[in-house]
Design a protein around this motif. Structure first.
Motif, PDB file in Angstrom:
ATOM      1  N   UNK A   9      -8.834  -8.996   9.447  1.00 59.43           N
ATOM      2  CA  UNK A   9      -7.500  -9.606   9.334  1.00 59.43           C
ATOM      3  C   UNK A   9      -7.289 -10.256   7.974  1.00 59.43           C
ATOM      4  N   UNK A  10      -8.374 -10.617   7.272  1.00 62.75           N
ATOM      5  CA  UNK A  10      -8.243 -11.249   5.961  1.00 62.75           C
ATOM      6  C   UNK A  10      -7.803 -10.247   4.894  1.00 62.75           C
ATOM      7  N   UNK A  11      -7.987  -8.950   5.161  1.00 63.36           N
ATOM      8  CA  UNK A  11      -7.664  -7.940   4.148  1.00 63.36           C
ATOM      9  C   UNK A  11      -6.383  -7.178   4.438  1.00 63.36           C
ATOM     10  N   UNK A  12      -5.610  -7.621   5.436  1.00 63.55           N
ATOM     11  CA  UNK A  12      -4.455  -6.815   5.854  1.00 63.55           C
ATOM     12  C   UNK A  12      -3.470  -6.563   4.713  1.00 63.55           C
ATOM     13  N   UNK A  13      -3.349  -7.532   3.789  1.00 55.86           N
ATOM     14  CA  UNK A  13      -2.374  -7.387   2.701  1.00 55.86           C
ATOM     15  C   UNK A  13      -2.738  -6.249   1.746  1.00 55.86           C
ATOM     16  N   UNK A  14      -3.990  -5.817   1.759  1.00 53.00           N
ATOM     17  CA  UNK A  14      -4.392  -4.762   0.821  1.00 53.00           C
ATOM     18  C   UNK A  14      -4.493  -3.401   1.511  1.00 53.00           C
ATOM     19  N   UNK A  15      -4.183  -3.349   2.798  1.00 54.35           N
ATOM     20  CA  UNK A  15      -4.315  -2.091   3.546  1.00 54.35           C
ATOM     21  C   UNK A  15      -3.014  -1.302   3.506  1.00 54.35           C
ATOM     22  N   UNK A  16      -3.092  -0.033   3.222  1.00 49.90           N
ATOM     23  CA  UNK A  16      -1.910   0.835   3.268  1.00 49.90           C
ATOM     24  C   UNK A  16      -2.168   2.020   4.168  1.00 49.90           C
TER      25      UNK A  16
END
Lengths: 273, 410
Positions: A266-273
């Motif tokens: 959940x900490x990396x959601x902003x970088x997931x596409x």
């Protein structure tokens, strides 16, 4: 042996293969007359065993929502999932409608504990925790609930074999599953048709808490991937009570793509596409 | 600067020590343009308080985004933003929201360039979010932010996530000009910002954050050292005796050290939220916190509609000090969220704020729904219900407004 295979084989050995084998070998001696509950559970376990063990998978999903008047609207999303020690992690990344593009739903399904769920809102780059106990809620306004979409967890239901009958031109087992904890489910029971040769789900009838038929889900267009895992490319859910229906068209399935737990953090959601 | 070097080296050695031999994951190649174009109008209900303010405004905004991802996961994002406003030349502005290069590798990633990062948990006050400056002129809800140039290093293990940021350039907060509504009587002159740091906008700020999820609980803690995003508004004549008294306010950006924490915890239908910070800067150090809960009734009356009740509280040790730009010092928020789960994706969030000691109160409404598959209509309304003379809200006493926006998403 790669670490994933190792972990998977250990898990399979301890939780699935040994009990299943033991049951097969011993059942003629110990319980010559298998009860309907035992038979139902054995069928469900076999289906679960055949469905799982894929490691990780990715797919594209097109949802077609149809209202009572026959008007349709569509959603496109990408789905990624990963089997982990205590359940499954999955990501739904929305590609359309355009105003929700890049919204991500992250779910950690646990075999015993309640599921964890997060929603990533791209406009604010914000991760919101959401109460995943809402398993009976509608998944993106479709006739599918989160419960219908989520990975099936064996331990959360009891099973019973009802009968054998033909379904969609194939010999089928018909079993019933009931939630152990009624808070885990929006249904009183589900009746499932599985073909005898491959243990693939062909049809599910969902009965609401008042035990009247609410929805029917049919699975079509099964394909086999990596020579082992059967996946339906066409799932149609009809709601008998409101006349609406939702169809899921799956495509571009890929298995063992090298996804790791990092791709579901959940900490990396902003970088997931 | 030494501190930043130290952080980067520490992190580098951490990641080197724990690299695991895994087959490199192949990413999906993506090359796409998306974004929106939106027409907006803000309808104010009362005559403006100050003579230069225009009554209404109409504006047009666009935020396209270009994204490219290679199969090794390296990605470029470019998101410019611009607005043309009929009333306030200050609100006619543009910004680079994002222009960055992302380099992921196994359990860490590097990001260089202009980025937007959000931290926080609560619904009404966004207290601990600190990386990006507020684009206040866009909307007073503090949810619009200016792009922040940075170098980010993020590292994840099973014990949590460590993030390090080096922020080499400071962005000044935007404020309405003399023709704009929602401003103090004395205009804020953003061209003459004053800094405590001798390097002014080129001061290098650093932030370290640790976050972790414990099952149903998400927790994060950070420490920030650099120029505070929150300006003190100082009368220009305090700084320059040649300026006539009461002619304009100047933003003063202090150097500060701030520690912040945020927490979200789910249990059953309850969602608990907390944000807290300790700030030590030019003036007396202070503590501030906001927190609360949200209870959701799922599928009310057998429908797909979810109904949530929210209660939050905000505290700021500084109180209603006139030097602050925060009005939430001892305030209770009560709200409701309605999500019909319909195909139009309708959403409604309403809230009222009431100061516990003063009579300050306001009401906000946020609603939106989709039309077809590309259009979204949004309605925001702010009503300043009670604006006592000694409160910062007094400036907005005649600024009740409804903001309507029709956006085309692509």
């Amino acid at each position: 042996m790669d670490p994933w295979m190792e972990e998977h084989m250990q898990r399979t050995a301890t939780t699935r293969v040994i009990p299943a084998m033991a049951m097969l070998l011993l059942s003629p001696f110990l319980c010559p007359a298998q009860t309907p509950d035992e038979k139902g559970r054995a069928i469900a376990e076999e289906a679960d065993h055949r469905y799982n063990g894929y490691g990780d998978s990715t797919a594209q999903l097109r949802m077609i929502l149809r209202n009572r008047q026959g008007q349709t609207s569509q959603r496109r999303l990408r789905v990624r999932s990963l089997e982990v020690a205590d359940g499954t992690k999955s990501l739904c990344i929305f590609d359309s409608p355009a105003d929700v593009k890049q919204t991500i739903l992250l779910t950690h399904t646990h075999t015993t504990a309640p599921d964890d769920q997060w929603l990533y809102l791209p406009a604010l780059k914000r991760v919101r925790r959401i109460a995943a106990q809402n398993r009976s809620g509608s998944f993106v306004s479709s006739e599918f609930s989160y419960e219908d979409i989520a990975t099936h967890v064996m331990e959360k239901y009891t099973y019973r074999w009802l009968r054998d009958e033909a379904c969609d031109g194939q010999d089928c087992h018909v079993i019933e599953r009931r939630p152990i904890d009624s808070r885990d489910s929006g249904y009183k029971r589900q009746v499932v048709w599985l073909d005898k040769s491959e243990y693939r789900m062909l049809k599910v009838d969902y009965y609401d808490r008042k035990d009247s038929l609410l929805k029917t889900l049919t699975f079509k267009d099964y394909h086999k991937y990596l020579d082992q895992w059967w996946r339906p490319c066409d799932m149609n859910m009809v709601n008998h009570q409101n006349g609406k229906s939702s169809r899921l068209i799956w495509s571009d399935f890929a298995f063992r793509t090298g996804l790791t737990e990092n791709d579901f953090n959940q900490a990396n959601l902003a970088t997931i596409r | 600067m030494h501190a930043a070097m130290f952080l980067v080296l520490t992190v580098w050695s951490l990641s080197a020590a724990s690299a695991e031999p895994n087959a490199p994951r192949s990413y999906e190649p993506i090359d796409r343009i998306s974004g929106y174009v939106a027409g907006e109008t803000r309808l104010f209900f009362q005559e403006p308080s100050f003579s230069d303010q225009r009554e209404q405004d109409v504006s047009l905004a666009a935020q396209p985004e270009y994204y490219h991802q290679w199969t090794n996961g390296v990605a470029v994002t470019f998101t410019p933003f611009g607005r043309i406003d009929s009333a306030d030349p200050e609100r006619t502005h543009w910004d680079i929201r994002e222009l960055n290069l992302l380099y992921p590798y196994e359990n860490w990633f590097f990001r260089v360039g202009v980025t937007r990062v959000f931290w926080g948990a609560t619904e009404f006050v966004h207290l601990v979010d600190i990386i990006n400056q507020t684009d206040w002129i866009e909307h007073i809800d503090r949810e619009d932010k200016l792009g922040q140039p940075m170098v980010e290093f993020s590292f994840t293990k099973n014990w949590g996530t460590l993030d390090f940021f080096v922020l080499p350039y400071f962005r000044e907060r935007t404020f309405p000009g003399r023709h704009g509504r929602l401003r103090p009587e004395v205009v804020i002159d953003t061209d003459e910002a004053v800094y405590e740091s001798p390097s002014e906008q080129r001061n290098i700020d650093i932030v370290g954050r640790y976050s972790r999820s414990f099952g149903s609980l998400d927790w994060g803690i950070y420490i920030f050292r650099g120029t505070s995003r929150e300006p003190l508004l100082v009368p220009a004549d305090y700084l320059d005796p040649n300026v006539p008294p009461g002619s304009r306010l100047v933003p003063f950006y202090e150097k500060a050290t701030q520690a912040g924490t945020d927490l979200q915890w789910v249990t059953g239908n309850w969602l608990w939220k907390l944000e807290a910070l300790y700030h030590s800067g030019y003036l007396d150090p202070y503590f501030a916190a906001t927190g609360g809960l949200e209870y959701t009734f799922w599928g009310i009356a057998g429908s797909k509609t979810d109904f949530g009740l929210l209660a939050e509280y905000a505290y700021d040790e500084r109180g209603d000090d006139i030097t602050t730009t925060s009005i939430f010092d001892n305030d209770v928020f009560l709200g409701m969220r309605l999500t019909p789960n319909d195909t139009a994706g309708t959403q409604l969030l309403m809230g009222v704020m009431q100061d516990v000691e003063e009579s300050e109160s306001l009401m906000t409404i946020e609603a939106s729904r989709r039309f077809g598959s590309h259009w979204r209509l949004s309605l925001d309304a702010w009503f300043f219900l009670s604006t006592p003379r000694d409160s910062l809200l007094y400036n907005f006493r005649n600024d009740d407004f409804v903001r309507l926006e029709m956006a085309y998403h692509f």
